[in-house]
Design a protein around this motif. Sequence first.
Motif, PDB file in Angstrom:
ATOM      1  N   LEU A   1       3.620 -18.186  19.798  1.00  0.00           N
ATOM      2  CA  LEU A   1       3.622 -18.480  18.322  1.00  0.00           C
ATOM      3  C   LEU A   1       4.718 -18.360  17.590  1.00  0.00           C
ATOM      4  CD1 LEU A   1       0.389 -16.405  17.550  1.00  0.00           C
ATOM      5  CD2 LEU A   1       0.450 -18.956  17.921  1.00  0.00           C
ATOM      6  N   VAL A   2       5.044 -19.286  16.717  1.00  0.00           N
ATOM      7  CA  VAL A   2       6.136 -19.000  15.824  1.00  0.00           C
ATOM      8  C   VAL A   2       5.789 -18.707  14.261  1.00  0.00           C
ATOM      9  CG1 VAL A   2       7.995 -20.304  16.879  1.00  0.00           C
ATOM     10  CG2 VAL A   2       6.625 -21.484  15.476  1.00  0.00           C
ATOM     11  N   ALA A   3       6.677 -17.878  13.506  1.00  0.00           N
ATOM     12  CA  ALA A   3       6.514 -17.389  12.216  1.00  0.00           C
ATOM     13  C   ALA A   3       6.424 -18.896  11.352  1.00  0.00           C
ATOM     14  CB  ALA A   3       7.346 -16.338  11.634  1.00  0.00           C
ATOM     15  N   PRO A   4       5.681 -18.888  10.113  1.00  0.00           N
ATOM     16  CA  PRO A   4       5.970 -20.070   9.385  1.00  0.00           C
ATOM     17  C   PRO A   4       7.567 -20.084   8.832  1.00  0.00           C
ATOM     18  CG  PRO A   4       4.606 -18.316   8.200  1.00  0.00           C
ATOM     19  CD  PRO A   4       4.693 -18.020   9.829  1.00  0.00           C
ATOM     20  N   PRO A   5       7.881 -21.186   8.405  1.00  0.00           N
ATOM     21  CA  PRO A   5       9.412 -21.555   8.170  1.00  0.00           C
ATOM     22  C   PRO A   5       9.929 -20.368   7.054  1.00  0.00           C
ATOM     23  CG  PRO A   5       8.287 -23.447   7.882  1.00  0.00           C
ATOM     24  CD  PRO A   5       7.329 -22.551   8.442  1.00  0.00           C
ATOM     25  N   LEU A   6       8.969 -20.076   5.974  1.00  0.00           N
ATOM     26  CA  LEU A   6       9.369 -19.009   4.954  1.00  0.00           C
ATOM     27  C   LEU A   6       9.537 -17.757   5.690  1.00  0.00           C
ATOM     28  CD1 LEU A   6       9.875 -18.615   1.951  1.00  0.00           C
ATOM     29  CD2 LEU A   6       7.747 -17.864   1.667  1.00  0.00           C
ATOM     30  N   TYR A   7       8.828 -17.247   6.445  1.00  0.00           N
ATOM     31  CA  TYR A   7       9.187 -15.939   7.186  1.00  0.00           C
ATOM     32  C   TYR A   7      10.441 -16.073   8.017  1.00  0.00           C
ATOM     33  CZ  TYR A   7       4.615 -14.428   5.314  1.00  0.00           C
ATOM     34  OH  TYR A   7       3.819 -13.632   4.540  1.00  0.00           O
TER      35      TYR A   7
ATOM     36  N   THR B   1       6.212 -25.571  20.661  1.00  0.00           N
ATOM     37  CA  THR B   1       6.478 -26.895  21.398  1.00  0.00           C
ATOM     38  C   THR B   1       7.129 -27.825  20.533  1.00  0.00           C
ATOM     39  OG1 THR B   1       4.460 -26.218  22.236  1.00  0.00           O
ATOM     40  CG2 THR B   1       5.557 -27.965  23.389  1.00  0.00           C
ATOM     41  N   ARG B   2       6.780 -28.048  19.239  1.00  0.00           N
ATOM     42  CA  ARG B   2       7.070 -29.086  18.567  1.00  0.00           C
ATOM     43  C   ARG B   2       8.645 -29.011  18.321  1.00  0.00           C
ATOM     44  NH1 ARG B   2       3.854 -29.342  13.204  1.00  0.00           N
ATOM     45  NH2 ARG B   2       2.358 -30.311  14.645  1.00  0.00           N
ATOM     46  N   GLN B   3       9.098 -27.640  17.960  1.00  0.00           N
ATOM     47  CA  GLN B   3      10.481 -27.283  17.856  1.00  0.00           C
ATOM     48  C   GLN B   3      11.289 -27.601  19.149  1.00  0.00           C
ATOM     49  OE1 GLN B   3      11.078 -23.605  16.122  1.00  0.00           O
ATOM     50  NE2 GLN B   3      12.900 -23.300  16.323  1.00  0.00           N
TER      51      GLN B   3
ATOM     52  N   SER C   1      11.963 -31.389  19.423  1.00  0.00           N
ATOM     53  CA  SER C   1      13.014 -31.701  18.474  1.00  0.00           C
ATOM     54  C   SER C   1      14.507 -31.514  19.093  1.00  0.00           C
ATOM     55  CB  SER C   1      12.929 -31.182  17.164  1.00  0.00           C
ATOM     56  OG  SER C   1      11.740 -31.873  16.254  1.00  0.00           O
ATOM     57  N   GLU C   2      14.457 -30.298  19.803  1.00  0.00           N
ATOM     58  CA  GLU C   2      15.769 -29.960  20.335  1.00  0.00           C
ATOM     59  C   GLU C   2      16.137 -30.639  21.366  1.00  0.00           C
ATOM     60  OE1 GLU C   2      15.056 -25.556  20.815  1.00  0.00           O
ATOM     61  OE2 GLU C   2      15.168 -25.341  18.484  1.00  0.00           O
ATOM     62  N   LEU C   3      15.028 -31.134  22.337  1.00  0.00           N
ATOM     63  CA  LEU C   3      15.276 -31.996  23.356  1.00  0.00           C
ATOM     64  C   LEU C   3      15.725 -33.227  22.805  1.00  0.00           C
ATOM     65  CD1 LEU C   3      14.954 -32.733  26.248  1.00  0.00           C
ATOM     66  CD2 LEU C   3      12.544 -33.408  25.830  1.00  0.00           C
ATOM     67  N   PHE C   4      15.249 -33.905  21.887  1.00  0.00           N
ATOM     68  CA  PHE C   4      15.697 -35.184  21.343  1.00  0.00           C
ATOM     69  C   PHE C   4      17.262 -35.164  21.040  1.00  0.00           C
ATOM     70  CE2 PHE C   4      11.194 -36.283  20.388  1.00  0.00           C
ATOM     71  CZ  PHE C   4      11.136 -37.150  21.412  1.00  0.00           C
ATOM     72  N   SER C   5      17.515 -33.954  20.535  1.00  0.00           N
ATOM     73  CA  SER C   5      19.074 -33.815  19.810  1.00  0.00           C
ATOM     74  C   SER C   5      19.802 -33.527  21.244  1.00  0.00           C
ATOM     75  CB  SER C   5      19.195 -32.449  18.981  1.00  0.00           C
ATOM     76  OG  SER C   5      18.537 -32.363  18.236  1.00  0.00           O
ATOM     77  N   ARG C   6      19.469 -32.925  22.105  1.00  0.00           N
ATOM     78  CA  ARG C   6      20.060 -32.892  23.253  1.00  0.00           C
ATOM     79  C   ARG C   6      20.388 -33.883  23.993  1.00  0.00           C
ATOM     80  NH1 ARG C   6      18.695 -30.985  28.355  1.00  0.00           N
ATOM     81  NH2 ARG C   6      16.910 -30.425  27.556  1.00  0.00           N
TER      82      ARG C   6
ATOM     83  N   VAL D   1      15.306 -33.308  10.160  1.00  0.00           N
ATOM     84  CA  VAL D   1      16.654 -32.754   9.865  1.00  0.00           C
ATOM     85  C   VAL D   1      17.846 -33.093  10.698  1.00  0.00           C
ATOM     86  CG1 VAL D   1      17.708 -30.459   9.866  1.00  0.00           C
ATOM     87  CG2 VAL D   1      15.667 -30.892   8.707  1.00  0.00           C
ATOM     88  N   TYR D   2      17.204 -33.058  12.204  1.00  0.00           N
ATOM     89  CA  TYR D   2      18.055 -33.283  13.326  1.00  0.00           C
ATOM     90  C   TYR D   2      18.686 -34.417  13.364  1.00  0.00           C
ATOM     91  CZ  TYR D   2      15.807 -29.103  14.903  1.00  0.00           C
ATOM     92  OH  TYR D   2      15.424 -27.989  15.202  1.00  0.00           O
TER      93      TYR D   2
END
Lengths: 302, 291
Positions: free
Chosen positions: A246-252, B191-193, B196-201, B221-222
């Motif tokens: 899991l990841v924290a929301p952007p603000l956190y 996984t979404r993040q 995005s990192e894969l596309f930049s790479r 942003v990327y």
Amino acid sequence: MPESIIRVKHLSYIYGSSPFPKKALNDISLEITRGDCVAIIGFNGSGKSTLIQHFNGLLRPSQGTVWVDGIEVGEKNTDLRALRQRVGMLFQFPEAQLFGQTVYADVAFGPQRMKLGRHEIRARVKAALDMVGLPHEKYARRSPFELSGGQRRRIALAGILAMSPRILILDEPTVGLDGEGRLEFYSYLQRVQREQGVTIILVSHDMAEVATMANQLYILNQGKLVRQGTPQDVFAESEQLRSWDLVAPPLYKLLESLRQQGIAIPDNISTVDETFDFLQQQKIKSGFRMEYSEAEADHHRR
Amino acid sequence: MAKDVISPPLIDIQQVTYKYPVKRTMQDHNQLVTEPALQNINLQIQSGEYVALLGHNGCGKSTLARHCNALLLPDEGNVYIAGMDTRDVTKHGMIREYVGMIFQNPDNQLIATLVEDDVAWGLAVKGYPLPQIRERVAEALDAVNISHLRQLPPYKLSGGQRQRLAIAGILALRPQCIIADEASSMLDPFTRQELSELFSRLHRKFGLTIIQVTHLLEEAVYAQRIVIMERGRVIQEGTPAQIFADVERLQELKLIIPDPLKLVVYLRDAGFAISNQALTIEEIAQEIANA
């Protein structure tokens, strides 16, 4: 002491009767307070859906007990009808389930199945539509299909509210809505919670959504309840979250980054407004401090 | 790769208008006005560019993306891919070799029973010799970091891994350009993040042209350039820094403003010196700390 509307004790659920059964839920115990808005989060396949399906009797526990508003789920003679009237469930993309020729017909379907009187049904439909910001006079006769996606979703919500549930379970309620539609949906949900005292249970992947709406989070990982706490506490532990995918929301994440930059942000901050207020005060203070120390330095020089 | 300033754009969209064919059903009687999905679009994308095509539901971004590898043909205007007109049906095979596309749901484009077979499929259909297929499959799986999964059936992979597999299948054909049409929307934030990192790479490492179709500002942003669409038109273009500078406008366009960006706007209004260059969370944090 606050009263629990849902009590789960040592719940396990085993899928399939094959030689290799899969334990989808493993010894889960939790309580949900009446009138709260809580969220159940976890990676795909962590058991979120399996858990909420116990709350309206779609599944029965393999082991352990589940009490929902005084009804024990899974007893042989559980009154499922009574249970499902108390627990409203909004599935993903609920607007896909709209079928009525008119908005009225769609929202009235539930109360009609409850065999309520004509006047009662009318009153409930009206109240439910008003509650989701689609005034009865303006929308009741329209076809749901000519409304926007956000409006259609609110009609689906109204259809459930018309059954006067005490618990509302929402599975990914804002997926596919745009920014505006999302904010509207949140505000109507908060209104339902505030004005009708409905207990709300969110299942969501959207951590920003969870952080704004819920005051208590339950994290599932591989069928186990691994953490329970407020968003502030839970999202401060980014390492732990990562271990559960899991990841924290952007603000956190930003707050954590700011702390790493040496800004001592208190733990109780959880919204953009609070962060802004804090940073502004901080700036004023540090400004003062700078002026003061300069003045002091001047003084010494003299 | 030699890049010439005067070289023609890889993708050249000229005055394209497109209207979906209307089905005669009961519902359509209610909808008296059907607007074209694309209205007089002009857009050029250079080889090696990373472009985000941004807009809310129904703005026409996916329709435009489908014009970029001849899945849809314009009603009016022309689309040229590396100089080839998409109206020329004989060129469609070649166009799709240049421009590969991945979609929301990777399961729609996975076909084989093993990961490596799936990646090999496109090459096999085109009749590549076996040694070359082996080499390219290994290379593609490596580029998206799923080499260790090559002997597994696709259904054993997670959503993010399946989306990577779909990308590998495209990469093996060595396209000039990959279009990702809301490819992350079925994935969780984590996984979404990664995607995005894969596309930049891939963009940096192989000089691939990337077109990322998305409704999420944080994914745009990327990119090097953001193209915003609304009601079938391109209404704004610029670098992420330029686009993110006017948050009010983004809000009008019904885009979801990420919390860190909201905070930046408040702080800027309150006199904090935060530049337009701060886009990622780390950059924003740094600028706030120094403001």
